[in-house]
Write a protein that holds these residues in place. Structure first.
Motif, mmCIF file in Angstrom:
data_model
loop_
_atom_site.group_PDB
_atom_site.id
_atom_site.type_symbol
_atom_site.label_atom_id
_atom_site.label_comp_id
_atom_site.label_asym_id
_atom_site.label_seq_id
_atom_site.Cartn_x
_atom_site.Cartn_y
_atom_site.Cartn_z
ATOM 1 N N ASP A 46 -35.087 -24.235 15.807
ATOM 2 C CA ASP A 46 -34.695 -22.900 15.347
ATOM 3 C C ASP A 46 -35.736 -21.865 15.745
ATOM 4 O OD1 ASP A 46 -32.225 -23.551 13.902
ATOM 5 O OD2 ASP A 46 -33.543 -24.609 12.497
ATOM 6 N N VAL A 47 -37.003 -22.218 15.668
ATOM 7 C CA VAL A 47 -38.077 -21.299 16.055
ATOM 8 C C VAL A 47 -38.070 -21.099 17.567
ATOM 9 C CG1 VAL A 47 -40.580 -20.908 16.043
ATOM 10 C CG2 VAL A 47 -39.451 -21.865 14.019
ATOM 11 N N LEU A 48 -37.830 -22.154 18.319
ATOM 12 C CA LEU A 48 -37.723 -22.010 19.772
ATOM 13 C C LEU A 48 -36.528 -21.142 20.147
ATOM 14 C CD1 LEU A 48 -38.537 -25.687 20.811
ATOM 15 C CD2 LEU A 48 -39.913 -23.651 21.350
ATOM 16 N N TRP A 49 -35.435 -21.233 19.390
ATOM 17 C CA TRP A 49 -34.216 -20.472 19.649
ATOM 18 C C TRP A 49 -34.410 -18.972 19.471
ATOM 19 C CZ3 TRP A 49 -31.738 -17.584 15.835
ATOM 20 C CH2 TRP A 49 -30.493 -17.053 16.181
ATOM 21 N N CYS A 50 -35.136 -18.576 18.453
ATOM 22 C CA CYS A 50 -35.188 -17.159 18.086
ATOM 23 C C CYS A 50 -36.143 -16.354 18.964
ATOM 24 C CB CYS A 50 -35.579 -16.997 16.611
ATOM 25 S SG CYS A 50 -37.317 -17.312 16.241
ATOM 26 N N HIS A 51 -35.876 -15.048 19.003
ATOM 27 C CA HIS A 51 -36.801 -14.087 19.596
ATOM 28 C C HIS A 51 -37.636 -13.427 18.503
ATOM 29 C CE1 HIS A 51 -33.356 -13.849 22.608
ATOM 30 N NE2 HIS A 51 -34.352 -14.393 23.274
ATOM 31 N N GLY A 52 -37.032 -13.264 17.342
ATOM 32 C CA GLY A 52 -37.695 -12.640 16.199
ATOM 33 C C GLY A 52 -37.569 -13.519 14.973
ATOM 34 N N LEU A 53 -38.640 -13.567 14.177
ATOM 35 C CA LEU A 53 -38.688 -14.423 12.995
ATOM 36 C C LEU A 53 -39.163 -13.622 11.797
ATOM 37 C CD1 LEU A 53 -38.690 -17.238 11.591
ATOM 38 C CD2 LEU A 53 -41.000 -17.562 12.505
ATOM 39 N N ALA A 54 -38.326 -13.548 10.775
ATOM 40 C CA ALA A 54 -38.712 -12.949 9.492
ATOM 41 C C ALA A 54 -38.956 -14.105 8.531
ATOM 42 C CB ALA A 54 -37.607 -12.048 8.958
#
Length: 185
Positions: A46-54
């Motif tokens: 999921d972290v690899l998938w995202c561009h932005g993380l909240a």
């Protein structure tokens, strides 16, 4: 398409309510795909998938919850050096004002910085004397309009930054600048 992951831990449901608002705010930016996940459900993919993380955490003795810390230590620990340049922000709920929310947000931002994330706070005011310099913070659950708007604005700004950096949507820059520092009263 910009991809935003809203990752949270919540013991009482208050931080979950904040996370739902942050995700809703991110969806305000057309073309943004949003995943809303409890830390127990999230993976390094999921972290690899995202561009932005909240990242949202209940304030636990003035810092992040142990589950959020464990996620960064154990679940994504081997991603260190591989996820540089993603965009990150923080939000936190505490039992009362002065409970350490801003310190908890700073703890999240420090963890994100260690992984190479570009982190931000906001100069925006969502109400009189209510801003989110280190992230969105509330005491208890978000009830007032200014508390809800802080969460919405955080998610929206994250999605805007993702759209500008990853999709080249430079037209959003003026929109971002027009929010900052304005007093809504």
């Amino acid at each position: 398409m910009g991809r935003v992951l809203v990752l949270y831990d919540s013991r009482t449901g208050n931080t979950k309510k904040m996370a739902q608002l942050v995700a809703e705010g991110a969806k305000r930016v057309e073309g943004t795909e949003v995943r809303l996940l409890h830390v127990d459900e999230a993976s390094k993919e999921d972290v690899l998938w995202c561009h932005g993380l909240a990242v949202g955490t209940p304030t636990n003795m003035g810092i992040v919850s142990w589950k959020i810390k464990r996620f960064f230590d154990d679940t994504i620990g081997d991603l260190w050096g591989q996820i540089d340049g993603k965009i990150g922000c923080a939000f936190s709920s505490s039992g009362g004002w002065g409970g350490g929310n801003e310190v908890a947000c700073l703890s999240v931002l420090y963890m994100l910085i260690n992984y190479g994330f570009l982190v931000f706070g906001l100069t925006d005011y969502t109400g009189k004397k209510f801003t989110l310099h280190y992230g969105a913070v509330v005491a208890g659950e978000p009830r007032s309009q200014e508390e809800k708007e802080a969460c919405l604005r955080l998610g929206e700004r994250l999605a805007q930054y993702v759209a500008v950096l990853y999709e080249g949507r430079r037209e959003l820059i003026d929109h971002i600048r027009n929010f900052g520092g304005k007093f809504p009263w």
